[in-house]
Design a protein around this motif. Structure first.
Motif, short mmCIF file in Angstrom:
data_model
loop_
_atom_site.label_atom_id
_atom_site.label_comp_id
_atom_site.label_asym_id
_atom_site.label_seq_id
_atom_site.Cartn_x
_atom_site.Cartn_y
_atom_site.Cartn_z
N PHE A 1 0.81 -1.22 0.00
CA PHE A 1 0.00 0.00 0.00
C PHE A 1 0.84 1.27 0.00
N ARG A 2 2.16 1.11 0.28
CA ARG A 2 3.00 2.29 0.37
C ARG A 2 3.24 2.88 -1.03
N PRO A 3 3.19 4.20 -1.17
CA PRO A 3 3.41 4.81 -2.49
C PRO A 3 4.78 4.52 -3.07
N TYR A 4 5.81 4.40 -2.18
CA TYR A 4 7.15 4.14 -2.75
C TYR A 4 7.19 2.76 -3.43
N PHE A 5 6.40 1.76 -2.94
CA PHE A 5 6.34 0.46 -3.60
C PHE A 5 5.57 0.56 -4.92
N LYS A 6 4.46 1.31 -4.88
CA LYS A 6 3.65 1.44 -6.10
C LYS A 6 4.44 2.11 -7.22
N ASP A 7 5.27 3.10 -6.87
CA ASP A 7 6.08 3.76 -7.91
C ASP A 7 7.14 2.82 -8.45
N ALA A 8 7.85 2.10 -7.54
CA ALA A 8 8.97 1.25 -7.98
C ALA A 8 8.47 0.04 -8.75
N ILE A 9 7.33 -0.52 -8.41
CA ILE A 9 6.88 -1.75 -9.06
C ILE A 9 6.48 -1.51 -10.51
N VAL A 10 6.27 -0.20 -10.85
CA VAL A 10 5.96 0.11 -12.25
C VAL A 10 7.18 0.66 -12.97
N GLY A 11 8.37 0.59 -12.31
CA GLY A 11 9.61 0.95 -12.97
C GLY A 11 10.10 2.34 -12.70
N LYS A 12 9.53 3.06 -11.67
CA LYS A 12 9.99 4.41 -11.39
C LYS A 12 10.66 4.45 -10.02
N PRO A 13 11.68 5.28 -9.84
CA PRO A 13 12.27 5.46 -8.50
C PRO A 13 11.20 6.05 -7.56
N GLY A 14 11.14 5.53 -6.37
CA GLY A 14 10.12 5.99 -5.44
C GLY A 14 10.68 6.78 -4.28
N ARG A 15 9.90 7.72 -3.81
CA ARG A 15 10.26 8.51 -2.63
C ARG A 15 9.00 8.67 -1.77
N TYR A 16 9.21 8.66 -0.45
CA TYR A 16 8.05 8.76 0.43
C TYR A 16 8.54 9.11 1.83
N TYR A 17 7.65 9.71 2.60
CA TYR A 17 7.97 10.03 4.01
C TYR A 17 6.77 9.60 4.82
N ALA A 18 7.03 8.98 5.97
CA ALA A 18 5.93 8.50 6.80
C ALA A 18 6.45 8.06 8.15
N LEU A 19 5.48 7.73 9.02
CA LEU A 19 5.78 7.16 10.33
C LEU A 19 5.78 5.65 10.17
N GLY A 20 6.89 5.00 10.56
CA GLY A 20 7.01 3.57 10.34
C GLY A 20 5.95 2.78 11.09
N ILE A 21 5.41 1.76 10.39
CA ILE A 21 4.35 0.96 11.00
C ILE A 21 4.91 0.08 12.11
N MET A 22 6.05 -0.56 11.85
CA MET A 22 6.64 -1.47 12.82
C MET A 22 7.49 -0.71 13.83
N SER A 23 8.33 0.21 13.35
CA SER A 23 9.26 0.91 14.25
C SER A 23 8.64 2.12 14.94
N ASN A 24 7.55 2.65 14.38
CA ASN A 24 6.89 3.85 14.90
C ASN A 24 7.87 5.03 14.95
N ARG A 25 8.80 5.04 13.96
CA ARG A 25 9.76 6.12 13.84
C ARG A 25 9.59 6.78 12.48
N ARG A 26 9.79 8.13 12.49
CA ARG A 26 9.65 8.87 11.26
C ARG A 26 10.85 8.62 10.37
N GLY A 27 10.60 8.54 9.06
CA GLY A 27 11.70 8.32 8.14
C GLY A 27 11.34 8.75 6.73
N TYR A 28 12.39 8.94 5.94
CA TYR A 28 12.22 9.27 4.53
C TYR A 28 12.66 8.05 3.73
N TYR A 29 11.84 7.58 2.78
CA TYR A 29 12.06 6.32 2.07
C TYR A 29 12.47 6.60 0.62
#
Length: 754
Positions: free
Chosen positions: A134-162
């Motif tokens: 469901f993450r946008p960075y996966f949706k972009d990469a799976i269609v052949g584009k470099p992905g970028r995203y920022y969010a609060l981690g689901i497992m780690s509960n830490r903010r990060g840039y992907y």
């Protein structure tokens, strides 16, 4: 007054000067504050550029890591074969890469978004086994584009840039490589600076910053749709997006703002809300599509300016106080000099007043002995009084007998005053200095509290003229009482004669009214004979027929004739009774009377006359009007008016013969209008119509008293009578009487009032 005006003007001048100085201090403080803020803005702008450069360089080094991971053969082999040994080896390599690059997390997703390997595979919050389709960075990469995203981690509960990149096997994408950059280390690096910073996402939500309590707050406004979009993206998990409490925002220049933020500060284990001022500067970070802002606190500048203002204001205040004290001392010295000069002037003035006053003044010491006196006392006595100095006042003044009797229980009048607690004592008496001198005076004694001793001031007013005036007034009062008694007797006699004349006048007026009634009856006597002759002729005819019917034994016909005779007798009795009531004497008796009843009663009297002269009489239907008046007198007025209308029509041989009686209501009054089709009234007749003995009829017809008496009757009933010409021709007489209003009882009125 001049001193007071100048003093008041000086106070206003000082106040204006003080206000101007305070205003200059305030404006000067604002100028210094703006200059210091400008210096702070230059320093903060350099720090902002440095902070942005450090952040961009720190994150930029991770953006190509997914590309390198995607080209790694071990990654492709693990995705293609899925052997556990390959995956374990890949986990260890990812962990080693993270230690070297200081990245937060690196992990590999298969084509279904499932994490097969991660650098934190050994941790409690491992990504292995988690699905991020469901993450946008996966949706972009799976269609052949470099992905970028920022969010609060689901497992780690830490903010990060992907950062993400597709993993190719030939032309097919078999997975996605992801690198997460943790911004916590960046926040810690710049946490202890002399400013606060925030990293804002494209929605102006604080994604990173030096203040943890500002995270996930909005610097601006978000619509409901935008908030829903952020919640649906699961970017910040279950965090509540709220607005940062900015209470004030004002542009300082083109690149900065002054803002005030409401913050909670813990003091003595309690929360206090404080307004904290900052200088806010921002610039974009194009690599991340973020914006970074520095908020430099203005507390030190504000405190310095407040201290500077306080010091200058205190100095100005102290200077003003010292200047005021100097002015006050100068004024006090001047006032003291003026007071001494005024005292000397007053003493001289008082001496002149005492010497030249017309009242006699004597001062006594505490033992009531004469100390001094003014020339007016010697003028009253006619002799020098120097030998009386040191003598008691009783050798000079003796009170009258009536005052002496009041003070008989005391040695003298001042002892009486002291015992009674009287500070000012007034007595009448006489000045005695020798057997030849006796002057009536009024003595006033008052106590004087001098600084070093007790004294008394005695004032003598000559009462010779006053005594003479009192005697003259007493004699004048006696003479006036005698004249009043004589005049009262004359007035009582005149009142008695006036009452007798009024009674005689009332009797004359009643006789005039009765005369007018009889005059009307005289005019109507022919009609009365006609009204009575017809029934009498009918009665004789019915009586003769009844005798014949009885002789023949026709009792029914005789009984019917007797009934006709009875009815004709009642009719004649009503006519005679009406004329008898109309002809009787009496005073106006107020009471409720029906207007229609009065009109019909008048018509019974005047109806025969109208039949004789062939006048058509039109009467309005009964309106149920009730007026306050006397039935007989109202009938007399209506009979007079109807008779006058008949006379006016008869005097005009050629013309219509019509009279109309109309009833109308106007406010609280009832108006009876009698309109005829005669020739109308002349201007001379309208002016003198209601004057006694005035008549517009032919010579020998009428006494000229009918309308005058009618006016008196109507006014006695509280109404008005008037006459005018109609527009269509003929005269109109209006009788206006008050409508009858039933009076409620006292108890009902009290209940309604309450």
């Amino acid at each position: 007054m001049k001193w007071f005006a100048s003093s008041k003007q000086a106070v206003w001048l000082y106040f204006c000067a003080f206000f101007i100085v305070i205003l200059l201090i305030w404006k000067g403080g604002e100028a210094v504050r703006n200059q210091q803020i400008k210096t702070l803005r230059l320093d903060s702008f350099e720090e902002l550029n440095q902070l942005a450069s450090v952040l961009e360089s720190a994150i930029a080094k991770y953006q190509h890591m997914p590309t390198l991971l995607a080209s790694n053969d071990r990654v492709k082999k693990a995705l293609r074969d899925g052997f556990e040994s390959d995956i374990n080896q890949l986990n260890r390599e990812l962990e080693q890469i993270n230690r070297i690059t200081e990245a937060s997390d690196s992990y590999i997703l298969n084509a279904d978004g499932l994490t097969i390997a991660a650098s934190n595979y050994a941790g409690a919050s491992s990504f292995v086994g988690s699905n991020y389709v469901f993450r946008p960075y996966f949706k972009d990469a799976i269609v052949g584009k470099p992905g970028r995203y920022y969010a609060l981690g689901i497992m780690s509960n830490r903010r990060g840039y992907y950062f993400s990149y597709p993993i190719y096997e030939g032309d097919s994408i078999i997975g996605v490589a992801v690198v997460k950059v943790d911004l916590t280390q960046f926040e810690k690096r710049f946490a202890n600076q002399n400013y606060e910073f925030v990293l804002l996402d494209p929605d102006n939500v604080v994604f990173s910053g030096s203040r943890p309590n500002w995270l996930y707050r909005v610097l601006g406004e978000l619509s409901h749709e935008e908030l829903k979009r952020i919640a649906d993206s699961q970017r910040y998990g279950d965090k509540t997006i709220e607005k940062l409490a900015i209470t004030y925002k004002k542009p300082f220049d083109d690149q900065s703002y002054i803002v005030e933020i409401l913050e909670n500060r813990m003091t003595n284990n309690s929360d206090n809300l404080n307004r904290v001022s900052y200088l806010k500067m921002s610039r974009p970070i194009r690599l991340l599509n973020f914006q970074i802002s520095i908020l430099a606190p203005l507390k030190i500048i504000n405190e310095d300016i407040a201290l500077w203002r306080a010091i200058f204001a205190g100095g100005v205040t102290i200077t003003a106080l010292l200047f005021g004290l100097a002015m006050l001392r100068t004024r006090m010295l001047r006032e003291r000099s003026d007071a001494n000069e005024m005292t000397r002037h007053n003493q001289a003035y008082i001496r002149e007043v005492i010497q030249n006053t017309q009242a006699g003044l004597v001062t006594l010491d505490g033992s009531h002995r004469i100390e001094s006196f003014n020339p007016a006392v010697e003028k009253l006595v006619g002799q020098p009084l120097a030998p009386l100095v040191g003598q008691p006042l009783s050798v000079l003044f003796q009170p009258d007998e009536q005052d002496a009797s009041i003070l008989s229980d005391h040695e003298n009048f001042w002892d009486a005053a002291n015992s009674l607690g009287i500070k000012v004592l007034t007595r009448e008496g006489r000045l005695y200095y020798s057997n030849k001198v006796s002057v009536p005076v009024e003595m006033t004694l008052c106590e004087m509290q001098l600084p070093n001793r007790l004294s008394y001031l005695v004032t003598f007013h000559d009462m010779t003229e006053r005594k003479r005036y009192e005697q003259e007034i007493t004699q004048a009062r006696i003479d006036l009482e005698e004249r009043v008694k004589a005049r009262t007797f004359e007035l009582e006699s005149a009142n008695t004669r006036l009452r007798d004349e009024m009674e005689e006048h009332k009797g004359t007026q009643r006789e005039l009214i009765q005369t007018a009634k009889l005059a009307v009856l005289g005019q109507l006597s022919a009609g009365l004979n006609h009204e009575l002759n017809q029934p009498l002729t009918a009665i004789r005819a019915f009586a003769g027929n009844s005798l014949k019917f009885l002789d023949r034994g026709l009792y029914d016909q005789a009984h019917a004739n007797l009934q006709h005779i009875n009815q004709l007798g009642h009719h004649m009795g009503d006519i005679i009774a009406r004329f008898k009531v109309f002809a009787r004497k009496g005073d106006v008796q107020h009471g409720p009377i029906a207007v229609q009843t009065a009109i019909m009663g008048a018509l019974k009297i005047i109806g025969t006359r109208y039949k004789e002269v062939d006048i058509t009489l039109t009467v309005m239907e009964d309106q149920d009007f009730i007026v306050n008046g006397d039935m007989v007198f109202l009938e007399q007025v209506l009979v007079n008016l109807l008779a006058n209308s008949a006379d006016a029509i008869v005097e005009q041989p050629n013309g219509s013969r019509q009279v109309a009686i109309i009833q109308t209501a106007i406010e609280n009054d009832i108006v009876i209008r009698i309109q005829d089709s005669g020739s109308g009234l002349s201007e001379e007749a309208i002016k003198h119509l209601f004057e006694p003995f005035f008549t517009s009829k032919s010579s020998g017809l009428g006494l000229g008293l009918g309308l005058s008496i009618s006016q008196r009757i109507v006014e006695a009933m509280g109404g008005q009578i008037s006459a005018q010409n109609q527009v269509t021709g003929g005269a109109e007489f209006c009788v206006r009487l008050p409508r009858f209003i039933p009076h409620t009882s006292l108890s009902d009125a009290a209940i309604e009032e309450h």
